[in-house]
Design a protein around this motif. Structure first.
Motif, mmCIF file in Angstrom:
data_model
loop_
_atom_site.group_PDB
_atom_site.id
_atom_site.type_symbol
_atom_site.label_atom_id
_atom_site.label_comp_id
_atom_site.label_asym_id
_atom_site.label_seq_id
_atom_site.Cartn_x
_atom_site.Cartn_y
_atom_site.Cartn_z
ATOM 1 N N ASN A 62 0.868 -1.178 0.000
ATOM 2 C CA ASN A 62 0.000 0.000 0.000
ATOM 3 C C ASN A 62 0.902 1.224 0.000
ATOM 4 N N TYR A 63 0.711 2.065 -0.993
ATOM 5 C CA TYR A 63 1.541 3.254 -1.164
ATOM 6 C C TYR A 63 0.638 4.475 -1.211
ATOM 7 N N GLY A 64 1.060 5.538 -0.573
ATOM 8 C CA GLY A 64 0.295 6.780 -0.622
ATOM 9 C C GLY A 64 1.207 7.986 -0.616
ATOM 10 N N ARG A 65 0.831 8.996 -1.387
ATOM 11 C CA ARG A 65 1.591 10.252 -1.425
ATOM 12 C C ARG A 65 0.608 11.401 -1.532
ATOM 13 N N MET A 66 0.800 12.406 -0.678
ATOM 14 C CA MET A 66 -0.019 13.627 -0.729
ATOM 15 C C MET A 66 0.915 14.828 -0.732
ATOM 16 N N ASN A 67 0.480 15.853 -1.444
ATOM 17 C CA ASN A 67 1.283 17.059 -1.561
ATOM 18 C C ASN A 67 0.366 18.263 -1.718
ATOM 19 N N SER A 68 0.752 19.367 -1.134
ATOM 20 C CA SER A 68 -0.016 20.602 -1.276
ATOM 21 C C SER A 68 0.267 21.221 -2.638
ATOM 22 N N LEU A 69 -0.768 21.772 -3.271
ATOM 23 C CA LEU A 69 -0.577 22.450 -4.551
ATOM 24 C C LEU A 69 -0.065 23.872 -4.375
ATOM 25 N N LEU A 70 -0.201 24.397 -3.191
ATOM 26 C CA LEU A 70 0.190 25.769 -2.930
ATOM 27 C C LEU A 70 0.980 25.852 -1.628
ATOM 28 N N PRO A 71 2.171 25.246 -1.592
ATOM 29 C CA PRO A 71 2.922 25.297 -0.344
ATOM 30 C C PRO A 71 3.429 26.706 -0.063
ATOM 31 N N VAL A 72 3.393 27.094 1.167
ATOM 32 C CA VAL A 72 3.920 28.390 1.595
ATOM 33 C C VAL A 72 5.251 28.114 2.277
ATOM 34 N N THR A 73 6.297 28.769 1.815
ATOM 35 C CA THR A 73 7.617 28.548 2.399
ATOM 36 C C THR A 73 7.928 29.609 3.442
ATOM 37 N N ASP A 74 8.893 29.285 4.283
ATOM 38 C CA ASP A 74 9.315 30.226 5.330
ATOM 39 C C ASP A 74 9.797 31.546 4.733
ATOM 40 N N SER A 75 10.605 31.452 3.685
ATOM 41 C CA SER A 75 11.187 32.665 3.094
ATOM 42 C C SER A 75 10.120 33.582 2.488
ATOM 43 N N GLU A 76 8.976 33.017 2.055
ATOM 44 C CA GLU A 76 7.910 33.846 1.479
ATOM 45 C C GLU A 76 7.257 34.752 2.510
ATOM 46 N N VAL A 77 7.374 34.419 3.782
ATOM 47 C CA VAL A 77 6.781 35.263 4.825
ATOM 48 C C VAL A 77 7.847 35.866 5.731
ATOM 49 N N GLY A 78 9.122 35.804 5.292
ATOM 50 C CA GLY A 78 10.193 36.479 6.005
ATOM 51 C C GLY A 78 10.762 35.735 7.199
ATOM 52 N N ILE A 79 10.621 34.432 7.248
ATOM 53 C CA ILE A 79 11.161 33.641 8.352
ATOM 54 C C ILE A 79 12.409 32.923 7.859
ATOM 55 N N ALA A 80 13.491 32.962 8.676
ATOM 56 C CA ALA A 80 14.706 32.227 8.331
ATOM 57 C C ALA A 80 14.402 30.735 8.368
ATOM 58 N N ASP B 133 16.316 21.715 7.724
ATOM 59 C CA ASP B 133 16.134 21.335 6.324
ATOM 60 C C ASP B 133 14.692 21.463 5.862
ATOM 61 N N VAL B 134 13.817 22.005 6.683
ATOM 62 C CA VAL B 134 12.401 22.088 6.349
ATOM 63 C C VAL B 134 12.091 23.483 5.823
ATOM 64 N N ALA B 135 11.722 23.571 4.536
ATOM 65 C CA ALA B 135 11.467 24.875 3.926
ATOM 66 C C ALA B 135 10.001 25.283 4.019
ATOM 67 N N THR B 136 9.133 24.364 4.397
ATOM 68 C CA THR B 136 7.699 24.650 4.424
ATOM 69 C C THR B 136 7.320 25.352 5.716
ATOM 70 N N LEU B 137 6.491 26.345 5.589
ATOM 71 C CA LEU B 137 5.998 27.076 6.752
ATOM 72 C C LEU B 137 5.207 26.129 7.644
ATOM 73 N N PRO B 138 5.470 26.146 8.941
ATOM 74 C CA PRO B 138 4.682 25.290 9.820
ATOM 75 C C PRO B 138 3.229 25.749 9.849
ATOM 76 N N ILE B 139 2.361 24.894 10.325
ATOM 77 C CA ILE B 139 0.946 25.248 10.395
ATOM 78 C C ILE B 139 0.753 26.334 11.449
ATOM 79 N N ILE C 229 -3.015 28.512 8.155
ATOM 80 C CA ILE C 229 -2.176 28.897 7.024
ATOM 81 C C ILE C 229 -0.832 28.208 7.209
ATOM 82 N N GLY C 230 -0.158 27.970 6.104
ATOM 83 C CA GLY C 230 1.130 27.293 6.169
ATOM 84 C C GLY C 230 1.006 25.877 5.667
ATOM 85 N N GLY C 231 1.954 25.064 6.065
ATOM 86 C CA GLY C 231 1.942 23.667 5.637
ATOM 87 C C GLY C 231 0.704 22.955 6.137
ATOM 88 N N THR C 232 0.239 22.010 5.363
ATOM 89 C CA THR C 232 -0.910 21.220 5.796
ATOM 90 C C THR C 232 -0.405 19.995 6.540
#
Length: 142
Positions: A73-91, A95-101, A110-113
């Motif tokens: 059983n294999y599953g993969r999910m991905n957001s179509l509109l990920p918000v990154t840290d740098s897009e909202v001014g966060i360093a 290694d995680v570039a996605t904005l936390p929830i 808002i942020g990562g799902t």
């Protein structure tokens, strides 16, 4: 889905059964009502199943069945509109570039799902052997 049976002799057969499925989806709106509209997701879920069974008639009263099965059983999910840290001014931390929830209680998130860049693969194996004997009005299976 497919079935294949091969008869080696009147006393030996091999059965193969396979099942494959795939369910790719792109959703404009996710099922989490707290996320902002338009932050869709894409997913792909796949199932694989294979069963092999060898049946041998050892004597008119004794039958042996050996089997092996594999399931994935294999599953993969991905957001179509990920918000990154740098897009909202966060360093970027580590290694995680996605904005936390970030949640505004009772209003929206808002942020990562919770399923952003989610991948799972589970493999299952099973093997077994069964022998059956028929003795008059009695039968034994082990």
């Amino acid at each position: 889905m497919g079935n294949l049976n091969y008869v080696f002799s009147p006393k030996q057969t091999l059965s193969v059964r396979a099942f494959l499925s795939s369910d790719p989806q792109t959703a404009s709106f996710t099922t989490n009502y707290l996320e902002l509209p338009g932050s869709g997701a894409e997913s792909n879920f796949r199932n694989r199943s294979l069963i092999l069974k060898h049946t041998g008639i050892l004597t008119p009263r004794i039958v042996n069945e050996a089997h092996f099965s594999f399931k994935r059983n294999y599953g993969r999910m991905n957001s179509l509109l990920p918000v990154t840290d740098s897009e909202v001014g966060i360093a970027q931390p580590a290694d995680v570039a996605t904005l936390p929830i970030i949640g505004i209680s009772g209003l929206f998130n808002i942020g990562g799902t919770s399923n952003y860049d989610f991948t799972t693969a589970i493999n299952s194996y099973q093997a077994g052997d069964q022998i059956s004997a028929s003795l008059g009005r009695h039968s034994l299976r082990a």
